[in-house]
Design a protein around this motif. Structure first.
Motif, PDB file in Angstrom:
ATOM      1  N   PRO A  35      47.646  46.405  79.130  1.00 16.70           N
ATOM      2  CA  PRO A  35      48.189  47.488  78.294  1.00 16.70           C
ATOM      3  C   PRO A  35      47.188  48.622  78.075  1.00 16.70           C
ATOM      4  O   PRO A  35      45.982  48.407  78.044  1.00 16.70           O
ATOM      5  CB  PRO A  35      48.514  46.793  76.973  1.00 16.70           C
ATOM      6  CG  PRO A  35      48.684  45.354  77.332  1.00 16.70           C
ATOM      7  CD  PRO A  35      47.726  45.108  78.474  1.00 16.70           C
ATOM      8  N   MET A  36      47.740  49.812  77.916  1.00 21.59           N
ATOM      9  CA  MET A  36      46.921  50.993  77.675  1.00 21.59           C
ATOM     10  C   MET A  36      46.330  50.930  76.269  1.00 21.59           C
ATOM     11  O   MET A  36      46.963  50.430  75.348  1.00 21.59           O
ATOM     12  CB  MET A  36      47.773  52.257  77.791  1.00 21.59           C
ATOM     13  CG  MET A  36      48.386  52.457  79.135  1.00 21.59           C
ATOM     14  SD  MET A  36      49.668  53.736  79.099  1.00 21.59           S
ATOM     15  CE  MET A  36      50.929  52.940  78.117  1.00 21.59           C
ATOM     16  N   THR A  37      45.149  51.461  76.126  1.00 20.91           N
ATOM     17  CA  THR A  37      44.504  51.522  74.815  1.00 20.91           C
ATOM     18  C   THR A  37      44.878  52.840  74.139  1.00 20.91           C
ATOM     19  O   THR A  37      45.351  53.782  74.790  1.00 20.91           O
ATOM     20  CB  THR A  37      42.971  51.454  74.945  1.00 20.91           C
ATOM     21  OG1 THR A  37      42.521  52.642  75.634  1.00 20.91           O
ATOM     22  CG2 THR A  37      42.524  50.204  75.690  1.00 20.91           C
ATOM     23  N   GLU A  42      45.411  58.746  74.239  1.00 21.38           N
ATOM     24  CA  GLU A  42      44.943  60.005  73.655  1.00 21.38           C
ATOM     25  C   GLU A  42      44.313  60.905  74.722  1.00 21.38           C
ATOM     26  O   GLU A  42      44.500  62.125  74.711  1.00 21.38           O
ATOM     27  CB  GLU A  42      43.965  59.731  72.508  1.00 21.38           C
ATOM     28  CG  GLU A  42      44.667  59.187  71.278  1.00 21.38           C
ATOM     29  CD  GLU A  42      43.721  58.715  70.172  1.00 21.38           C
ATOM     30  OE1 GLU A  42      42.490  58.612  70.425  1.00 21.38           O
ATOM     31  OE2 GLU A  42      44.218  58.441  69.064  1.00 21.38           O
ATOM     32  N   GLU A  43      43.572  60.314  75.653  1.00 20.90           N
ATOM     33  CA  GLU A  43      42.977  61.103  76.746  1.00 20.90           C
ATOM     34  C   GLU A  43      44.066  61.707  77.634  1.00 20.90           C
ATOM     35  O   GLU A  43      43.983  62.871  78.038  1.00 20.90           O
ATOM     36  CB  GLU A  43      42.036  60.236  77.584  1.00 20.90           C
ATOM     37  CG  GLU A  43      40.730  59.914  76.894  1.00 20.90           C
ATOM     38  CD  GLU A  43      39.888  58.887  77.652  1.00 20.90           C
ATOM     39  OE1 GLU A  43      40.327  58.363  78.696  1.00 20.90           O
ATOM     40  OE2 GLU A  43      38.771  58.600  77.176  1.00 20.90           O
ATOM     41  N   MET A  44      45.099  60.909  77.935  1.00 18.25           N
ATOM     42  CA  MET A  44      46.214  61.425  78.739  1.00 18.25           C
ATOM     43  C   MET A  44      46.909  62.580  78.016  1.00 18.25           C
ATOM     44  O   MET A  44      47.252  63.584  78.629  1.00 18.25           O
ATOM     45  CB  MET A  44      47.240  60.317  79.031  1.00 18.25           C
ATOM     46  CG  MET A  44      46.795  59.328  80.073  1.00 18.25           C
ATOM     47  SD  MET A  44      48.151  58.211  80.496  1.00 18.25           S
ATOM     48  CE  MET A  44      47.768  56.814  79.465  1.00 18.25           C
ATOM     49  N   GLN A  45      47.083  62.429  76.703  1.00 19.24           N
ATOM     50  CA  GLN A  45      47.748  63.477  75.918  1.00 19.24           C
ATOM     51  C   GLN A  45      46.955  64.779  75.946  1.00 19.24           C
ATOM     52  O   GLN A  45      47.522  65.855  76.085  1.00 19.24           O
ATOM     53  CB  GLN A  45      47.944  63.008  74.470  1.00 19.24           C
ATOM     54  CG  GLN A  45      48.632  64.014  73.573  1.00 19.24           C
ATOM     55  CD  GLN A  45      47.674  64.972  72.867  1.00 19.24           C
ATOM     56  OE1 GLN A  45      46.483  64.676  72.701  1.00 19.24           O
ATOM     57  NE2 GLN A  45      48.162  66.115  72.477  1.00 19.24           N
ATOM     58  N   GLU A  52      54.920  64.011  74.284  1.00 19.80           N
ATOM     59  CA  GLU A  52      56.270  64.122  74.842  1.00 19.80           C
ATOM     60  C   GLU A  52      56.233  64.269  76.360  1.00 19.80           C
ATOM     61  O   GLU A  52      57.087  63.737  77.066  1.00 19.80           O
ATOM     62  CB  GLU A  52      57.017  65.293  74.206  1.00 19.80           C
ATOM     63  CG  GLU A  52      58.465  65.369  74.634  1.00 19.80           C
ATOM     64  CD  GLU A  52      59.268  66.433  73.906  1.00 19.80           C
ATOM     65  OE1 GLU A  52      60.497  66.443  74.082  1.00 19.80           O
ATOM     66  OE2 GLU A  52      58.686  67.253  73.174  1.00 19.80           O
ATOM     67  N   ALA A  53      55.218  64.957  76.879  1.00 18.36           N
ATOM     68  CA  ALA A  53      55.084  65.133  78.330  1.00 18.36           C
ATOM     69  C   ALA A  53      54.840  63.794  79.034  1.00 18.36           C
ATOM     70  O   ALA A  53      55.139  63.653  80.223  1.00 18.36           O
ATOM     71  CB  ALA A  53      53.947  66.096  78.638  1.00 18.36           C
ATOM     72  N   LEU A  54      54.317  62.819  78.315  1.00 15.06           N
ATOM     73  CA  LEU A  54      54.032  61.495  78.878  1.00 15.06           C
ATOM     74  C   LEU A  54      55.188  60.517  78.684  1.00 15.06           C
ATOM     75  O   LEU A  54      55.198  59.440  79.260  1.00 15.06           O
ATOM     76  CB  LEU A  54      52.789  60.894  78.200  1.00 15.06           C
ATOM     77  CG  LEU A  54      51.491  61.667  78.344  1.00 15.06           C
ATOM     78  CD1 LEU A  54      50.445  61.108  77.390  1.00 15.06           C
ATOM     79  CD2 LEU A  54      51.004  61.623  79.778  1.00 15.06           C
ATOM     80  N   LYS A  78      53.846  59.050  70.630  1.00 11.55           N
ATOM     81  CA  LYS A  78      52.607  58.278  70.811  1.00 11.55           C
ATOM     82  C   LYS A  78      52.835  56.816  70.438  1.00 11.55           C
ATOM     83  O   LYS A  78      52.463  55.905  71.185  1.00 11.55           O
ATOM     84  CB  LYS A  78      51.484  58.877  69.952  1.00 11.55           C
ATOM     85  CG  LYS A  78      50.180  58.097  70.046  1.00 11.55           C
ATOM     86  CD  LYS A  78      49.120  58.695  69.127  1.00 11.55           C
ATOM     87  CE  LYS A  78      47.814  57.926  69.208  1.00 11.55           C
ATOM     88  NZ  LYS A  78      46.796  58.477  68.305  1.00 11.55           N
ATOM     89  N   ARG A  79      53.453  56.586  69.288  1.00 14.25           N
ATOM     90  CA  ARG A  79      53.682  55.218  68.810  1.00 14.25           C
ATOM     91  C   ARG A  79      54.533  54.431  69.795  1.00 14.25           C
ATOM     92  O   ARG A  79      54.206  53.296  70.143  1.00 14.25           O
ATOM     93  CB  ARG A  79      54.359  55.259  67.437  1.00 14.25           C
ATOM     94  CG  ARG A  79      54.656  53.882  66.870  1.00 14.25           C
ATOM     95  CD  ARG A  79      55.099  53.956  65.405  1.00 14.25           C
ATOM     96  NE  ARG A  79      56.144  54.929  65.152  1.00 14.25           N
ATOM     97  CZ  ARG A  79      57.457  54.659  65.240  1.00 14.25           C
ATOM     98  NH1 ARG A  79      57.871  53.459  65.571  1.00 14.25           N
ATOM     99  NH2 ARG A  79      58.340  55.605  64.973  1.00 14.25           N
ATOM    100  N   TYR A  80      55.611  55.021  70.286  1.00 14.47           N
ATOM    101  CA  TYR A  80      56.484  54.305  71.223  1.00 14.47           C
ATOM    102  C   TYR A  80      55.778  54.019  72.549  1.00 14.47           C
ATOM    103  O   TYR A  80      55.933  52.939  73.119  1.00 14.47           O
ATOM    104  CB  TYR A  80      57.787  55.069  71.449  1.00 14.47           C
ATOM    105  CG  TYR A  80      58.739  54.974  70.285  1.00 14.47           C
ATOM    106  CD1 TYR A  80      59.208  53.739  69.832  1.00 14.47           C
ATOM    107  CD2 TYR A  80      59.158  56.116  69.607  1.00 14.47           C
ATOM    108  CE1 TYR A  80      60.069  53.639  68.750  1.00 14.47           C
ATOM    109  CE2 TYR A  80      60.024  56.025  68.527  1.00 14.47           C
ATOM    110  CZ  TYR A  80      60.477  54.788  68.106  1.00 14.47           C
ATOM    111  OH  TYR A  80      61.330  54.689  67.038  1.00 14.47           O
TER     112      TYR A  80
END
Length: 117
Positions: A35-37, A42-45, A52-54, A78-80
């Motif tokens: 799973p992603m941390t 946050e880095e991807m965002q 939303e883009a992710l 982010k939460r989902y």
């Protein structure tokens, strides 16, 4: 950094991975088994500009949970994404300082063009 967040069991992700030049230069992360941390998301965002883009609005859970009828905030997205890997639009490919999100033919071609330079 060169990293690909994908699902090992997703045939679309596997097809895209096979089409990428220089795949051996990437670190692969199967987001179901690893799973992603919070830090990774946050880095991807930061690179993508928003959560939303992710976020995948095509995810089955998106419809099942009735999320399409709700107005979601950035915090919700982010939460989902952190709660369940299915909400990440896959694959997410980070190549150097660029991010490519999703599996549309246009995005896949952009990745191939970038990696072929």
């Amino acid at each position: 950094m060169r990293k690909i967040y994908h699902l090992k069991t997703c045939s679309t992700c596997q097809r895209i991975l096979k089409s990428l030049p220089k795949l051996e230069t990437f670190q692969l992360q199967d987001i179901k088994s690893e799973p992603m941390t919070v830090k990774q998301v946050e880095e991807m965002q930061k690179m993508a500009g928003s959560y939303e883009a992710l976020f995948s609005k095509r995810a089955t859970l998106y419809k099942e949970m009735g999320l399409k009828d709700e107005k979601l905030s950035e915090a919700d997205f982010k939460r989902y994404i952190l709660e369940h890997y299915t909400f990440l639009s896959r694959p997410v490919i980070i190549a150097d300082d660029k991010i490519f999100v999703g599996n549309s033919p246009k995005v896949v071609q952009q990745v191939i063009d970038y990696l072929s330079k």
